[in-house]
Motif scaffolding. Structure first.
Motif, PDB file in Angstrom:
ATOM      1  N   ALA A  37       2.155  12.931   7.575  1.00 39.24           N
ATOM      2  CA  ALA A  37       1.029  12.025   7.399  1.00 39.24           C
ATOM      3  C   ALA A  37      -0.152  12.741   6.748  1.00 39.24           C
ATOM      4  CB  ALA A  37       0.613  11.438   8.742  1.00 39.24           C
ATOM      5  N   ALA A  38      -0.365  13.997   7.118  1.00 38.71           N
ATOM      6  CA  ALA A  38      -1.460  14.759   6.524  1.00 38.71           C
ATOM      7  C   ALA A  38      -1.244  14.946   5.027  1.00 38.71           C
ATOM      8  CB  ALA A  38      -1.590  16.110   7.210  1.00 38.71           C
ATOM      9  N   ALA A  39      -0.009  15.248   4.624  1.00 36.79           N
ATOM     10  CA  ALA A  39       0.284  15.442   3.199  1.00 36.79           C
ATOM     11  C   ALA A  39       0.066  14.155   2.414  1.00 36.79           C
ATOM     12  CB  ALA A  39       1.720  15.934   3.030  1.00 36.79           C
ATOM     13  N   VAL A  40       0.518  13.022   2.969  1.00 39.55           N
ATOM     14  CA  VAL A  40       0.341  11.727   2.299  1.00 39.55           C
ATOM     15  C   VAL A  40      -1.138  11.379   2.197  1.00 39.55           C
ATOM     16  CG1 VAL A  40       0.751   9.255   2.550  1.00 39.55           C
ATOM     17  CG2 VAL A  40       2.637  10.882   2.891  1.00 39.55           C
ATOM     18  N   GLU A  70      -7.144  13.034  -2.767  1.00 39.72           N
ATOM     19  CA  GLU A  70      -7.459  13.938  -3.871  1.00 39.72           C
ATOM     20  C   GLU A  70      -7.040  13.419  -5.233  1.00 39.72           C
ATOM     21  OE1 GLU A  70      -7.118  18.125  -1.306  1.00 39.72           O
ATOM     22  OE2 GLU A  70      -5.545  17.565  -2.728  1.00 39.72           O
ATOM     23  N   THR A  71      -5.931  12.668  -5.296  1.00 40.68           N
ATOM     24  CA  THR A  71      -5.362  12.298  -6.602  1.00 40.68           C
ATOM     25  C   THR A  71      -5.256  10.799  -6.834  1.00 40.68           C
ATOM     26  OG1 THR A  71      -3.042  12.202  -5.889  1.00 40.68           O
ATOM     27  CG2 THR A  71      -3.947  14.374  -6.395  1.00 40.68           C
ATOM     28  N   GLY A  72      -5.431   9.988  -5.801  1.00 41.40           N
ATOM     29  CA  GLY A  72      -5.271   8.556  -5.954  1.00 41.40           C
ATOM     30  C   GLY A  72      -3.833   8.077  -5.915  1.00 41.40           C
ATOM     31  N   LEU A  73      -2.889   8.977  -5.728  1.00 42.15           N
ATOM     32  CA  LEU A  73      -1.475   8.593  -5.657  1.00 42.15           C
ATOM     33  C   LEU A  73      -1.110   8.217  -4.227  1.00 42.15           C
ATOM     34  CD1 LEU A  73       0.190  11.316  -7.931  1.00 42.15           C
ATOM     35  CD2 LEU A  73      -0.759   9.077  -8.576  1.00 42.15           C
ATOM     36  N   ALA A  74      -0.351   7.143  -4.100  1.00 45.50           N
ATOM     37  CA  ALA A  74       0.012   6.637  -2.779  1.00 45.50           C
ATOM     38  C   ALA A  74       1.480   6.918  -2.489  1.00 45.50           C
ATOM     39  CB  ALA A  74      -0.256   5.138  -2.700  1.00 45.50           C
ATOM     40  N   ALA A  75       1.754   7.364  -1.287  1.00 40.59           N
ATOM     41  CA  ALA A  75       3.126   7.615  -0.858  1.00 40.59           C
ATOM     42  C   ALA A  75       3.288   7.149   0.574  1.00 40.59           C
ATOM     43  CB  ALA A  75       3.477   9.097  -0.972  1.00 40.59           C
ATOM     44  N   SER A  76       4.526   6.836   0.944  1.00 38.97           N
ATOM     45  CA  SER A  76       4.837   6.445   2.308  1.00 38.97           C
ATOM     46  C   SER A  76       5.257   7.667   3.101  1.00 38.97           C
ATOM     47  CB  SER A  76       5.961   5.408   2.309  1.00 38.97           C
ATOM     48  OG  SER A  76       6.457   5.209   3.614  1.00 38.97           O
ATOM     49  N   VAL A  77       4.900   7.681   4.384  1.00 33.86           N
ATOM     50  CA  VAL A  77       5.330   8.777   5.249  1.00 33.86           C
ATOM     51  C   VAL A  77       6.860   8.835   5.298  1.00 33.86           C
ATOM     52  CG1 VAL A  77       5.319   9.629   7.632  1.00 33.86           C
ATOM     53  CG2 VAL A  77       3.217   8.735   6.611  1.00 33.86           C
ATOM     54  N   ALA A  78       7.505   7.695   5.109  1.00 35.26           N
ATOM     55  CA  ALA A  78       8.967   7.659   5.114  1.00 35.26           C
ATOM     56  C   ALA A  78       9.559   8.419   3.936  1.00 35.26           C
ATOM     57  CB  ALA A  78       9.454   6.212   5.093  1.00 35.26           C
ATOM     58  N   ALA A 104       2.725  23.454   6.405  1.00 31.64           N
ATOM     59  CA  ALA A 104       3.939  22.669   6.203  1.00 31.64           C
ATOM     60  C   ALA A 104       4.127  22.389   4.719  1.00 31.64           C
ATOM     61  CB  ALA A 104       3.851  21.364   6.975  1.00 31.64           C
ATOM     62  N   VAL A 105       5.316  22.656   4.213  1.00 28.82           N
ATOM     63  CA  VAL A 105       5.659  22.317   2.832  1.00 28.82           C
ATOM     64  C   VAL A 105       6.333  20.949   2.862  1.00 28.82           C
ATOM     65  CG1 VAL A 105       6.931  22.995   0.769  1.00 28.82           C
ATOM     66  CG2 VAL A 105       5.967  24.749   2.289  1.00 28.82           C
ATOM     67  N   VAL A 106       5.641  19.942   2.316  1.00 30.43           N
ATOM     68  CA  VAL A 106       6.093  18.556   2.422  1.00 30.43           C
ATOM     69  C   VAL A 106       6.533  18.065   1.047  1.00 30.43           C
ATOM     70  CG1 VAL A 106       5.494  16.218   3.138  1.00 30.43           C
ATOM     71  CG2 VAL A 106       4.469  18.189   4.307  1.00 30.43           C
ATOM     72  N   ARG A 107       7.799  17.723   0.923  1.00 34.83           N
ATOM     73  CA  ARG A 107       8.321  17.192  -0.347  1.00 34.83           C
ATOM     74  C   ARG A 107       8.162  15.685  -0.361  1.00 34.83           C
ATOM     75  NH1 ARG A 107       8.936  16.419  -5.237  1.00 34.83           N
ATOM     76  NH2 ARG A 107      10.791  17.105  -6.413  1.00 34.83           N
ATOM     77  N   ILE A 108       7.427  15.176  -1.340  1.00 30.99           N
ATOM     78  CA  ILE A 108       7.243  13.736  -1.517  1.00 30.99           C
ATOM     79  C   ILE A 108       8.275  13.264  -2.537  1.00 30.99           C
ATOM     80  CG2 ILE A 108       5.636  11.910  -2.136  1.00 30.99           C
ATOM     81  CD1 ILE A 108       4.704  13.474   0.272  1.00 30.99           C
ATOM     82  N   THR A 109       9.150  12.357  -2.138  1.00 33.07           N
ATOM     83  CA  THR A 109      10.249  11.945  -3.017  1.00 33.07           C
ATOM     84  C   THR A 109       9.962  10.666  -3.790  1.00 33.07           C
ATOM     85  OG1 THR A 109      11.319  10.750  -1.196  1.00 33.07           O
ATOM     86  CG2 THR A 109      11.938  13.057  -1.512  1.00 33.07           C
ATOM     87  N   ALA A 110       8.883   9.938  -3.448  1.00 33.28           N
ATOM     88  CA  ALA A 110       8.531   8.710  -4.182  1.00 33.28           C
ATOM     89  C   ALA A 110       7.040   8.459  -4.002  1.00 33.28           C
ATOM     90  CB  ALA A 110       9.333   7.511  -3.682  1.00 33.28           C
ATOM     91  N   TRP A 111       6.389   7.925  -5.039  1.00 34.01           N
ATOM     92  CA  TRP A 111       4.950   7.630  -4.975  1.00 34.01           C
ATOM     93  C   TRP A 111       4.619   6.559  -6.003  1.00 34.01           C
ATOM     94  CZ3 TRP A 111       2.702   8.463  -9.701  1.00 34.01           C
ATOM     95  CH2 TRP A 111       3.336   9.358 -10.559  1.00 34.01           C
ATOM     96  N   SER A 112       3.404   6.058  -5.939  1.00 26.80           N
ATOM     97  CA  SER A 112       2.933   5.062  -6.898  1.00 26.80           C
ATOM     98  C   SER A 112       1.453   5.306  -7.158  1.00 26.80           C
ATOM     99  CB  SER A 112       3.145   3.643  -6.358  1.00 26.80           C
ATOM    100  OG  SER A 112       2.411   3.460  -5.153  1.00 26.80           O
TER     101      SER A 112
END
Length: 797
Positions: free
Chosen positions: A258-261, A267-275, A295-303
């Motif tokens: 949740a912190a990464a999302v 910072e960037t305006g990009l939205a991602a789901s915690v899922a 924590a290294v958090v990989r975001i696999t989808a965003w908009s």
């Protein structure tokens, strides 16, 4: 101007507008500092606008490619300079389009006039242009500077910090001035890749740096790793003069995902789901003595649309090519370590850090540039045309599996070179220990496995790409188990297959010569096994874990010559079915072997005993100071002739076989071997003979040239050794040359002589190799040939 879209620029030029005309001072500086090379030069004008600079470069003698992303600009330039020769006008978006239209051999001069401030991904584009420069070439950036630009137009100008970033990483930088414009002449991109036929290296000027000392007794935070539709990584240029990933401290009991999302959005305006956020690993280090858990958090989808929402902290956000990360300068230390977690090796030379990988079921992340798709198809078609991938499943795998994603430190051209092995790991001495092998060789070895859908395959020597090619061929019901002795290589294989894999590859860490761990071995054994490093011997586990009738393909060293041999298991015996000339990185662990070497003539020459222990060499050095006996064999060959079967024939049929190698430049006239070359040789009492080829017919065309095999010998037994070696060459010419490979059967090491078939026996610690050459031994029919013969006889009756 404030333009931010291609449509706005299209309208700008459609309305007949242009740019500030090229000044006389600019012309003079270009003529003086970037003269046309002798024999002509090629220039690239990026953002050519209405074509004034391109036309001037053509007048200097350059052949010019003038590109702009607005077709209205290209049309206007073409019309205004219709009488100018030597300019090719190209509509191309340098930031987003496939650069296929650019000249493949690169440029002596690249210019960017009044357009650099309008680039979004400035660092990426500059790095990419640097890769297209020929040796000795120059990249010239002409730009307004803040000091001479009105405040309301400073968005089109560069400040000193931006100029420092632009010029970072170049061997030489000249800063000139023309009518209050900065003219930056950059040479020698330190980050440019340098490739050879068997290697790829890249200069690294990236350093991990820290911020100011934190407050508090401990820190916990999360970093978001995000890539775009082209697989590029998002980094922000902070006001502290470093590149950073989106991220920050956790808030209260907030989960790391949740912190990464949250930080990504803020910072960037990009939205991602915690899922769609996966904690891949935890980094544990300290900042100025304060413990830090990241924590290294990989975001696999965003908009969303990329926006700089924290101008007080960041200058801008950019998408970066992975292979360029080694040359981008200062990177925030946790960000650098996080990038290395996701793509091990993309930033070399990082200080050690405690990394705790987490077992997460992360889905593969899509994304690749159009250029990668084009280059992959070209690579596949080249391999197919060469006859290395005759089957449809292997062809489809070559066209589909993204090879560049398993060599993220290499640029696309290098990754998709069909004849290039990309080195991905070296030991402390600089020797390659892991690589992505040449595509044609990988295809050939996979074809030799004779795979079927749904089978299980063992791979010794991990890396990821070869395993994923196999996984693609065997399909959803299949499984690949791959192992490597190097924990780094295994970690890398796991991460890269997670990023771009099928989910059908399991990687383990261990000595692959011992086979797969018992829980990973299917009942009845693997249907096929492939070894992806040079081996001197055949490990018993590879035969024992192979199913009856299964195929084992491995690069086997025989007398110092390596062949990828496809064996088929029949009981406890392996029968060779195919040979392919090749070369791989050397074995490590239990199979590691140091070739016995004896120096001669103070190290000028070396005797290498590739088949076993060193033989006595007393008196050989003294013999080399005596007369040389020469014997022509009468066997000739033309240009480009492959004589690998002669080397193998000599290594397996001659007693006391060794190789004579030139270890350094010739200091005497003893041999005619150039440095780095070697020759088949045999030893006698105080004597030595070796084989070379001497040019006997010259000509301008290859078809007019010819060489003859000649024996040189020294010592009292030299004439007899020469006769023996010459007779071997003549027998090869008579019975083997241009013919089939030898029969080869590998028996367990404890097989008694009486149970071995007729042939030349080469003993190894774990196996006994029996070679059956035409003219020396009758070649028995293979089990398949016997089956076919019986079926034919039954049909006849």
């Amino acid at each position: 101007m404030g333009y931010t879209t291609q449509d706005e620029w299209q309208q700008h030029y459609a309305d007949g507008k242009g740019f500030r005309p090229l000044g006389e001072r600019e012309r003079a500086l270009l003529a003086k500092h970037t003269p046309v090379p002798d024999g002509g030069g090629r220039a690239l004008e990026v953002g050519c606008g209405t074509g004034g600079l391109a036309a001037y470069l053509a007048s200097l003698g350059y052949a010019v490619d003038a590109v702009d992303f607005a077709d209205s600009a290209v049309a206007q330039a073409r019309d205004e300079h219709a009488d100018v020769e030597g300019v090719r006008w190209v509509c191309l978006d340098i930031e987003h389009d496939d650069p296929a239209q650019l000249h493949e051999d690169g440029y002596d001069l690249i210019t960017m006039r009044l357009m650099y401030p309008f680039l979004r991904d400035r660092s990426r584009i500059l790095h990419g242009l640097g890769e297209r420069m020929r040796p000795g070439g120059a990249l010239v950036v002409i730009t307004p500077v803040v000091a001479h630009t009105p405040e309301d137009r400073r968005d089109i100008a560069l400040d000193e910090a931006e100029i420092a970033l632009l010029t970072e990483g170049w061997e030489t930088v000249e800063r000139l001035e023309a009518d209050q414009l900065a003219v930056l002449v950059l040479r020698g991109p330190c980050h440019a890749d340098s490739t050879t036929h068997s290697d790829t290296t890249a200069h690294s000027d990236t350093t991990a740096v820290e911020k100011r000392p934190p407050t508090g007794h401990a820190l916990t935070g999360a970093l978001a790793v995000v890539t775009d539709e082209a697989g590029r990584i998002l980094l922000g240029r902070s006001r502290r003069g470093m590149w950073e990933l989106p991220g920050g401290k956790t808030s209260g009991t907030e989960p790391f995902e949740a912190a990464a999302v949250r930080e990504l959005a803020e910072e960037t305006g990009l939205a991602a789901s915690v899922a769609d956020a996966y904690v891949v690993a935890m980094l544990v280090d300290d900042s100025h003595g304060v413990p830090r858990l990241t924590a290294v958090v990989r975001i696999t989808a965003w908009s969303g649309i990329l926006t700089n929402l924290e101008n007080h902290l960041f200058d801008r956000w950019e998408w970066h090519d992975l292979h360029a990360l080694a040359g981008i300068g200062a990177v925030f230390t946790p960000a650098a370590q996080a990038l290395d977690v996701i793509w091990p090796g993309v930033i070399p030379g990082l200080a050690p850090v405690h990394v705790y990988p987490l077992a997460v079921d992360q889905p593969p992340v899509p994304g690749e540039p159009v250029e990668a798709i084009r280059l992959r198809q070209t690579m596949a078609e080249t391999v197919i045309a060469g006859g290395w991938a005759p089957s449809a499943p292997v062809q489809d795998a070559l066209r589909t599996v993204p090879r560049h994603r398993f060599a993220p430190e290499a640029n696309l051209k290098t990754a998709y070179d069909d004849d290039l092995a990309v080195v991905t790991r070296r030991n402390d001495t600089g020797r390659a220990t892991s690589s992505v092998s040449a595509a044609w060789l990988q295809a050939d070895m996979i074809e030799s496995l004779r795979l079927r859908p749904g089978v299980s395959v063992y791979e010794a020597g991990s890396g990821g790409y070869n395993a994923e090619l196999i996984a693609h061929v065997i399909g959803p019901g299949g499984r690949v188990v791959t192992g490597d002795i190097d924990p780094y290589v295994v970690r890398r294989a796991r991460r890269l297959t997670a990023e771009a894999g099928s989910g059908r590859v399991t990687a383990f860490q261990g000595d692959a010569a011992l086979g797969a761990p018992a829980p990973l071995v299917p009942r009845g054994g693997f249907d096929a096994s492939v070894i992806t490093y040079n081996v001197w011997d055949i490990a018993p586990a590879w035969r024992e874990q192979l199913a009856e009738g299964g195929r084992l393909v491995l690069p086997l060293e025989i007398g110092g010559y390596t062949r990828a041999i496809a064996f088929e298991r029949r009981g406890e015996v392996l029968h060779a079915r195919k040979f392919t000339h090749c070369g791989f990185v050397r074995a490590q662990g239990r199979q590691a072997r140091t070739t016995p070497v004896i120096d001669l003539l103070d190290g000028e020459l070396q005797l290498r005993f590739e088949n076993g222990d060193a033989a006595p060499t007393e008196g050989v050095e003294e013999a080399l100071h005596g007369p040389r006996h020469e014997l022509a064999t009468g066997v000739t060959m033309g240009a480009g002739f492959y004589f690998g079967s002669l080397q193998l024939y000599a290594a397996t049929t001659l007693p006391r076989f060794c190789r004579l190698a030139a270890a350094r430049e010739k200091g005497t006239d003893v041999t005619q071997l150039p440095k780095g070359n070697d020759a088949p040789a045999i030893l006698g009492a105080n004597s030595l003979a070796y084989l070379i080829h001497v040019q006997t017919r010259h000509g301008e065309r290859p078809a007019e040239k010819e060489w003859e095999w000649v024996v040189h010998a020294f010592g009292e037994q030299g004439p007899q050794l020469a006769e023996q070696l010459a007779a071997t060459v003549q027998a090869w010419d008579r019975d083997v040359r241009g013919g089939a490979d030898p029969g080869l059967i590998a028996h367990p090491a404890d097989t008694p002589d009486r149970l071995l078939p007729a042939g030349d026996v080469l003993d190894k610690p774990h196996c006994r190799l029996v070679f059956q050459w035409p003219g020396r031994h009758a070649l028995p029919p293979t089990p398949i040939e016997r089956t076919e013969a019986v079926a034919t006889a039954m049909e006849g009756s």
